[in-house]
Design an enzyme around this catalytic site. Structure first.
Site, PDB file in Angstrom:
ATOM      1  N   SER A  23     -35.210  20.249 -36.038  1.00 27.86           N
ATOM      2  CA  SER A  23     -35.841  21.052 -37.085  1.00 27.86           C
ATOM      3  C   SER A  23     -35.722  22.534 -36.758  1.00 27.86           C
ATOM      4  CB  SER A  23     -37.321  20.669 -37.222  1.00 27.86           C
ATOM      5  OG  SER A  23     -38.020  20.945 -36.014  1.00 27.86           O
ATOM      6  N   ASP A  44     -33.191  15.983 -29.331  1.00 29.54           N
ATOM      7  CA  ASP A  44     -34.578  16.308 -29.648  1.00 29.54           C
ATOM      8  C   ASP A  44     -35.466  15.154 -29.169  1.00 29.54           C
ATOM      9  OD1 ASP A  44     -35.865  18.495 -31.843  1.00 29.54           O
ATOM     10  OD2 ASP A  44     -37.120  16.759 -31.394  1.00 29.54           O
ATOM     11  N   ASP A  70     -36.151  14.149 -23.964  1.00 33.26           N
ATOM     12  CA  ASP A  70     -37.414  14.772 -23.574  1.00 33.26           C
ATOM     13  C   ASP A  70     -37.087  15.811 -22.511  1.00 33.26           C
ATOM     14  OD1 ASP A  70     -39.887  15.547 -22.692  1.00 33.26           O
ATOM     15  OD2 ASP A  70     -40.586  13.545 -22.142  1.00 33.26           O
ATOM     16  N   ASN A  97     -33.101  25.528 -26.749  1.00 32.98           N
ATOM     17  CA  ASN A  97     -33.920  25.922 -27.895  1.00 32.98           C
ATOM     18  C   ASN A  97     -35.251  25.179 -27.976  1.00 32.98           C
ATOM     19  OD1 ASN A  97     -34.254  26.903 -30.882  1.00 32.98           O
ATOM     20  ND2 ASN A  97     -34.373  24.662 -30.988  1.00 32.98           N
ATOM     21  N   TYR A 163     -47.795  30.534 -23.062  1.00 37.61           N
ATOM     22  CA  TYR A 163     -46.553  30.640 -23.829  1.00 37.61           C
ATOM     23  C   TYR A 163     -45.812  31.926 -23.468  1.00 37.61           C
ATOM     24  CZ  TYR A 163     -43.549  30.522 -28.012  1.00 37.61           C
ATOM     25  OH  TYR A 163     -42.467  30.497 -28.877  1.00 37.61           O
ATOM     26  N   LYS A 167     -42.116  32.289 -21.679  1.00 39.12           N
ATOM     27  CA  LYS A 167     -41.018  32.974 -22.363  1.00 39.12           C
ATOM     28  C   LYS A 167     -40.535  34.182 -21.571  1.00 39.12           C
ATOM     29  CE  LYS A 167     -40.607  30.354 -26.034  1.00 39.12           C
ATOM     30  NZ  LYS A 167     -39.371  29.566 -26.276  1.00 39.12           N
TER      31      LYS A 167
END
Length: 259
Positions: A23, A44, A70, A97, A163, A167
């Protein structure tokens, strides 16, 4: 004066592994690469979603196959990367990604769980996948790695510390591996998407998104997944052979705007 060098801008025939491709930006990236003639490994955690994307690509005349992966499981990474390389006869490009949303206050009792899961999916998975694909990239004529981070690596939002930390780690990993793998001709670059219309942002009310985009971005809107996908493609072109270690915001001017 040296002769002009005609550099290729085609990924036709190259094999690309994309994580989190069921997605959003991953799906758009898979479609963009397939449209340019690349062979796409759609991976995915959502097996049905990955399979649906591979079927979309096949219906449009492209080459793709889906695998459930996974990225938080080191054993799964090793198994699936090997299966992909065997199926396609090698690997040329990897797009890290896959992501997960992590939101919690630092004093939340559940913070540690979010921290552990966030770093496993958003950072540790990147290095594990790169290590697994490295033997194949070293045999490629166009070896490319693109890590997807976020503008949260460059700025910060309250309640997103796990998060943001993960990142930011991706940007550091990108620069370090660009230096380390440069001798092998492998380029390693990073994209930091800003506000993009994906499943992760779908829960935000439209009016709130419009106000935020007008206030924070130069272009005054959210981006589309395809706009990130095309930057990813650009970093993977054979002609992009002298670009490595870059951290590129694709954010509609969010990081450039002071007020």
């Amino acid at each position: 004066m040296s002769d002009f060098k005609q550099l290729s801008r085609s990924v036709k025939g190259l094999t690309v592994l994309i994580t989190g491709a069921a997605s959003g930006m991953g799906r758009a990236t898979a479609r963009v690469f397939a449209a340019e003639g690349a062979k796409v490994a759609v991976t995915d955690f959502d097996a049905d979603g990955a399979r649906a994307v591979a079927e979309e690509i096949a219906a449009a005349g492209g080459a793709a196959r889906a695998w459930r992966l996974d990225v938080g499981d080191a054993g799964d990474i090793a198994t699936i990367v090997s299966a992909i390389a065997d199926h396609f006869g090698g690997l040329d490009i990897v797009i890290n990604n896959a992501g997960v949303s992590v939101r919690a206050a630092i004093d939340d009792p559940a913070y540690d769980d979010g921290w552990t899961r966030g770093l496993a999916v958003l950072l540790s998975a990147h290095q594990r996948i790169i290590r697994a694909v490295l033997p194949h990239l070293r045999r490629s004529t166009c070896p490319r790695i693109v890590n997807i981070a976020s503008t949260e690596a460059l700025g910060a939002t309250a309640l997103h510390s796990a998060y943001s930390a993960a990142k930011a780690g991706v940007t550091g990993l990108t620069r370090s591996l660009a230096v380390e793998l440069g001798r092998d001709g492998i380029t390693v670059n990073c994209i930091c998407p800003g506000p993009i219309t994906t499943a992760m942002t779908a829960r935000i009310p439209d009016q709130q998104k419009q106000v935020y985009a007008r206030r924070r971005t130069a272009l005054g809107r959210y981006g589309d997944p395809e706009e990130v996908a095309h930057m990813t493609l650009s970093l993977c072109l054979p002609a992009a052979s002298f670009l490595t270690g870059a951290v590129i915001p694709v954010d509609g001017g969010l990081m450039a705007r002071n007020a």
